[in-house]
Scaffold this active site. Structure first.
Site, PDB file in Angstrom:
ATOM      1  N   GLU A 114     -79.370 -67.699  91.504  1.00 13.98           N
ATOM      2  CA  GLU A 114     -78.211 -67.731  92.403  1.00 13.98           C
ATOM      3  C   GLU A 114     -77.642 -66.337  92.617  1.00 13.98           C
ATOM      4  O   GLU A 114     -77.207 -65.682  91.663  1.00 13.98           O
ATOM      5  CB  GLU A 114     -77.115 -68.624  91.809  1.00 13.98           C
ATOM      6  CG  GLU A 114     -75.857 -68.673  92.654  1.00 13.98           C
ATOM      7  CD  GLU A 114     -74.701 -69.390  91.959  1.00 13.98           C
ATOM      8  OE1 GLU A 114     -73.816 -69.878  92.660  1.00 13.98           O
ATOM      9  OE2 GLU A 114     -74.700 -69.443  90.704  1.00 13.98           O
TER      10      GLU A 114
ATOM     11  N   ASP B 242     -74.979 -70.875  97.025  1.00 11.34           N
ATOM     12  CA  ASP B 242     -73.550 -71.129  96.917  1.00 11.34           C
ATOM     13  C   ASP B 242     -72.880 -70.449  98.107  1.00 11.34           C
ATOM     14  O   ASP B 242     -72.868 -69.224  98.214  1.00 11.34           O
ATOM     15  CB  ASP B 242     -73.021 -70.571  95.594  1.00 11.34           C
ATOM     16  CG  ASP B 242     -71.582 -70.966  95.321  1.00 11.34           C
ATOM     17  OD1 ASP B 242     -70.784 -71.000  96.290  1.00 11.34           O
ATOM     18  OD2 ASP B 242     -71.246 -71.228  94.156  1.00 11.34           O
TER      19      ASP B 242
ATOM     20  N   GLN C  54     -74.092 -75.239  96.599  1.00  9.98           N
ATOM     21  CA  GLN C  54     -72.743 -75.346  96.058  1.00  9.98           C
ATOM     22  C   GLN C  54     -71.737 -74.881  97.101  1.00  9.98           C
ATOM     23  O   GLN C  54     -72.054 -74.044  97.960  1.00  9.98           O
ATOM     24  CB  GLN C  54     -72.590 -74.523  94.773  1.00  9.98           C
ATOM     25  CG  GLN C  54     -73.365 -75.106  93.588  1.00  9.98           C
ATOM     26  CD  GLN C  54     -73.267 -74.249  92.338  1.00  9.98           C
ATOM     27  OE1 GLN C  54     -73.267 -73.033  92.404  1.00  9.98           O
ATOM     28  NE2 GLN C  54     -73.196 -74.896  91.193  1.00  9.98           N
TER      29      GLN C  54
ATOM     30  N   GLU D 243     -68.049 -76.897  93.416  1.00 11.49           N
ATOM     31  CA  GLU D 243     -67.721 -75.931  92.365  1.00 11.49           C
ATOM     32  C   GLU D 243     -66.511 -75.116  92.796  1.00 11.49           C
ATOM     33  O   GLU D 243     -66.614 -73.950  93.158  1.00 11.49           O
ATOM     34  CB  GLU D 243     -68.920 -75.018  92.075  1.00 11.49           C
ATOM     35  CG  GLU D 243     -68.739 -74.195  90.814  1.00 11.49           C
ATOM     36  CD  GLU D 243     -69.872 -73.203  90.582  1.00 11.49           C
ATOM     37  OE1 GLU D 243     -70.260 -73.020  89.425  1.00 11.49           O
ATOM     38  OE2 GLU D 243     -70.357 -72.601  91.567  1.00 11.49           O
TER      39      GLU D 243
END
Length: 262
Positions: A143, A178, A204, A240
């Site tokens: 990530e 994300d 995310q 998240e």
């Protein structure tokens, strides 16, 4: 169909951690993720998952000494044995909990090390963990994380992560996209969705810039969900974020978001 997972490290923190599984189910979540499981036994966590009929979607490998600022050890020279032990530890949890995705944090290159050496160690460690996870059918995720949150983090841009995945060419190595981090570092989220979802193993979301719920954001998440619904991605989307007030009131966006994937 894309499904939403509650990140229990951030959501439902009005109650103790082991009570958050029940809260997640009561709010309509089918899956959960969190940063680290290691403060709890495998049996405790499995009991909570089974009691609420929840899927364990994702967690991270041990990050090193979090309190002292370490954010992963995969790219730290001299820590290879520790990393291999952390892989073994994480895989034990993953197999017990039925979790099929593990995030490997790259870490922050120490000031006295050359970034080239750290990155070589990172690549070697990723190859090792992918090999170890393969027999269990587990996907390893990397990530890009924004450098405002983690100054000096070794992996911070989407193109950088794609190059790592292309270089290693391992079937169980994927990108954890994300949108919070991607928006801060580079923006142009629609183009990322349209052109790189083949790399993505997990998504995310959080509002930008304050990491509140998606409805409190400079990012138009209705647009993002519409774009995602037109791709072949059928995995989980991890929520998240830090609720602006409390978790339940922060979930007003969720029902309309689900309509894009029904």
């Amino acid at each position: 169909m894309i499904r939403f997972a509650a990140n229990l490290s951030m959501l439902f923190n009005e109650v103790p951690f082991l009570d958050r599984f029940k809260e997640a189910r009561s709010c309509g979540f089918d899956g959960v993720e969190f940063l680290f499981p290691y403060d709890y036994s495998k049996a405790q966590l499995k009991e909570k998952l089974e009691a609420e009929n929840l899927s364990q979607v994702l967690f991270n490998l041990p990050p090193g000494n979090w309190e002292k600022g370490e954010r992963g050890i995969a790219g730290l020279p001299g820590r290879e044995s520790e990393f291999q032990h952390s892989v073994e530890h994480a895989l034990e949890y993953a197999e017990h909990l039925g979790c099929k995705r593990l995030h490997v944090m790259a870490g922050i290159c120490p000031e006295d090390e050359q970034i080239e050496l750290c990155f070589e160690v990172y690549l070697n460690n990723l190859a090792y963990v992918c090999e170890q996870a393969s027999s269990a059918g587990i996907t390893i995720l990397i990530e890009p994380i924004n450098t405002r949150s983690f100054p000096g983090y070794m992996l911070s841009h989407q193109a950088q992560a794609r190059k790592v995945i292309d270089h290693l060419a391992l079937p169980n190595l994927k990108l954890q996209m994300d949108f919070y981090h991607a928006q801060i570092m580079e923006g142009d989220l629609t183009t990322l969705i349209r052109h790189q979802m083949d790399y993505v193993g997990h998504v995310q979301i959080a509002g930008v810039p304050d990491r509140f719920e998606p409805s409190e954001s400079e990012v138009n998440y209705d647009w993002i969900f519409s774009e995602l619904s037109q791709t072949s991605y059928d995995g989980w989307t991890g929520c998240e974020y830090n609720p602006k007030e409390n978790t339940k009131s922060s979930l007003k966006w969720l029902e309309s978001a689900k309509s894009y994937f029904s």
